[in-house]
Design a protein around this motif. Sequence first.
Motif, PDB file in Angstrom:
ATOM      1  N   ILE A  76       3.418 -21.369 -18.911  1.00  0.00           N
ATOM      2  CA  ILE A  76       4.078 -21.614 -17.530  1.00  0.00           C
ATOM      3  C   ILE A  76       4.577 -20.820 -16.752  1.00  0.00           C
ATOM      4  N   LEU A  77       4.107 -20.291 -15.172  1.00  0.00           N
ATOM      5  CA  LEU A  77       4.519 -19.364 -14.776  1.00  0.00           C
ATOM      6  C   LEU A  77       5.403 -19.508 -13.500  1.00  0.00           C
ATOM      7  N   GLU A  78       5.445 -21.099 -13.055  1.00  0.00           N
ATOM      8  CA  GLU A  78       6.385 -21.600 -11.982  1.00  0.00           C
ATOM      9  C   GLU A  78       6.333 -22.642 -12.332  1.00  0.00           C
ATOM     10  N   LEU A  79       7.404 -23.551 -12.091  1.00  0.00           N
ATOM     11  CA  LEU A  79       8.297 -25.201 -12.038  1.00  0.00           C
ATOM     12  C   LEU A  79       8.610 -25.369 -10.691  1.00  0.00           C
ATOM     13  N   ASP A  80       8.171 -27.081 -10.154  1.00  0.00           N
ATOM     14  CA  ASP A  80       8.814 -26.922  -8.806  1.00  0.00           C
ATOM     15  C   ASP A  80       9.395 -28.665  -9.400  1.00  0.00           C
ATOM     16  N   GLY A  81      10.582 -28.774  -8.953  1.00  0.00           N
ATOM     17  CA  GLY A  81      10.798 -30.384  -9.550  1.00  0.00           C
ATOM     18  C   GLY A  81      11.099 -30.638  -8.712  1.00  0.00           C
ATOM     19  N   ALA A  82      11.223 -30.852  -7.361  1.00  0.00           N
ATOM     20  CA  ALA A  82      11.756 -30.770  -6.065  1.00  0.00           C
ATOM     21  C   ALA A  82      11.819 -32.372  -6.458  1.00  0.00           C
ATOM     22  N   GLN A  83      10.020 -33.284  -6.844  1.00  0.00           N
ATOM     23  CA  GLN A  83      10.216 -34.971  -6.739  1.00  0.00           C
ATOM     24  C   GLN A  83      11.045 -35.423  -7.807  1.00  0.00           C
ATOM     25  N   GLY A  85      11.651 -37.399 -10.968  1.00  0.00           N
ATOM     26  CA  GLY A  85      10.409 -38.011 -12.237  1.00  0.00           C
ATOM     27  C   GLY A  85       8.744 -36.939 -12.153  1.00  0.00           C
ATOM     28  N   ILE A  86       8.612 -35.675 -11.337  1.00  0.00           N
ATOM     29  CA  ILE A  86       7.266 -34.981 -10.771  1.00  0.00           C
ATOM     30  C   ILE A  86       7.728 -33.679 -10.978  1.00  0.00           C
ATOM     31  N   LEU A  87       6.991 -33.594 -12.344  1.00  0.00           N
ATOM     32  CA  LEU A  87       6.997 -31.667 -12.489  1.00  0.00           C
ATOM     33  C   LEU A  87       5.849 -31.102 -11.000  1.00  0.00           C
ATOM     34  N   GLN A  88       5.701 -29.934 -10.845  1.00  0.00           N
ATOM     35  CA  GLN A  88       3.862 -29.214 -10.728  1.00  0.00           C
ATOM     36  C   GLN A  88       4.450 -27.887 -11.341  1.00  0.00           C
ATOM     37  N   LEU A  89       3.718 -27.258 -11.795  1.00  0.00           N
ATOM     38  CA  LEU A  89       3.792 -26.247 -13.049  1.00  0.00           C
ATOM     39  C   LEU A  89       2.469 -25.448 -12.337  1.00  0.00           C
ATOM     40  N   ARG A  90       3.071 -24.576 -12.322  1.00  0.00           N
ATOM     41  CA  ARG A  90       1.583 -23.408 -11.742  1.00  0.00           C
ATOM     42  C   ARG A  90       1.695 -22.748 -13.460  1.00  0.00           C
ATOM     43  N   CYS A  91       0.514 -22.449 -14.275  1.00  0.00           N
ATOM     44  CA  CYS A  91      -0.031 -22.068 -15.596  1.00  0.00           C
ATOM     45  C   CYS A  91      -0.148 -21.043 -15.295  1.00  0.00           C
ATOM     46  N   ARG A  92      -1.025 -20.007 -16.118  1.00  0.00           N
ATOM     47  CA  ARG A  92      -2.456 -19.156 -16.647  1.00  0.00           C
ATOM     48  C   ARG A  92      -1.982 -19.266 -17.677  1.00  0.00           C
ATOM     49  N   GLY A  93      -3.960 -18.942 -17.906  1.00  0.00           N
ATOM     50  CA  GLY A  93      -4.199 -19.067 -19.115  1.00  0.00           C
ATOM     51  C   GLY A  93      -4.413 -17.674 -19.976  1.00  0.00           C
ATOM     52  N   THR A  94      -3.585 -18.035 -21.493  1.00  0.00           N
ATOM     53  CA  THR A  94      -3.954 -16.569 -22.528  1.00  0.00           C
ATOM     54  C   THR A  94      -5.327 -16.109 -23.191  1.00  0.00           C
ATOM     55  N   ARG A  95      -5.113 -16.683 -24.213  1.00  0.00           N
ATOM     56  CA  ARG A  95      -5.919 -16.610 -25.461  1.00  0.00           C
ATOM     57  C   ARG A  95      -6.499 -17.964 -25.584  1.00  0.00           C
ATOM     58  N   ARG A  96      -7.628 -18.086 -26.461  1.00  0.00           N
ATOM     59  CA  ARG A  96      -8.633 -19.558 -26.716  1.00  0.00           C
ATOM     60  C   ARG A  96      -8.204 -19.421 -27.977  1.00  0.00           C
ATOM     61  N   PHE A  97      -8.243 -21.163 -28.555  1.00  0.00           N
ATOM     62  CA  PHE A  97      -7.859 -21.183 -30.102  1.00  0.00           C
ATOM     63  C   PHE A  97      -9.164 -21.977 -30.170  1.00  0.00           C
ATOM     64  N   ARG A  98      -9.372 -22.286 -31.608  1.00  0.00           N
ATOM     65  CA  ARG A  98     -10.336 -23.185 -31.901  1.00  0.00           C
ATOM     66  C   ARG A  98      -9.231 -24.492 -32.559  1.00  0.00           C
TER      67      ARG A  98
END
Length: 205
Positions: A76-83, A85-98
Amino acid sequence: MTEELPLFPLQTVLFPGGLLSLKVFEARYLDLAGTCLREKRPFGVVALRKGQEVRRSGQDEPGAVVLEDVGVMAEILELDGAQPGILQLRCRGTRRFRIGRTRQRADGLWIGEVEILPDDEPIAPAEAVHETVRGLANAIASLKGKGVEPFEAPYRFDDAGWVANRWCEILPIPLAAKQRLMELPDARVRLALVDEFLRGQGVVK
């Protein structure tokens, strides 16, 4: 080595280095976001082969949800909880997994026993796909001109895996095709397939 990872099934494929915006409102994912932020831990994004990410009522029926075998960790890079019961998340992909075994908690959150897969080795794009590299630079410039910032800087045009992944994110191809491309362990093969598609569509000559 395996580890347990909370999973967020989605109708999308996240790539390493890619950006993902999420609107979270279900209790299981609100709790997940809070735990990941507090403990500075990633969660796993995995595409749905069958089913939907939103619970309809009660426990998901057995067999109603089928996950792909390979996913990508998200931080998670950023989180906005202005509303409320609702969170707006901005995320970045990192490593692959099986994913090995999975289980679903009483609150519906999926937990996977996962094996971390090797990262793409940094390798320069082959000369044969240089037009595809230039095409990505042009696509980024075009999107920026429309006020869209699709990728996180720095732009690594000298890295075959980075170029292939960014193209895969914006190409209008089926979810299953994006999944197979993401899973490919050889970045140059992934980029060669993207190049072949673009030439077939007349995007690159």
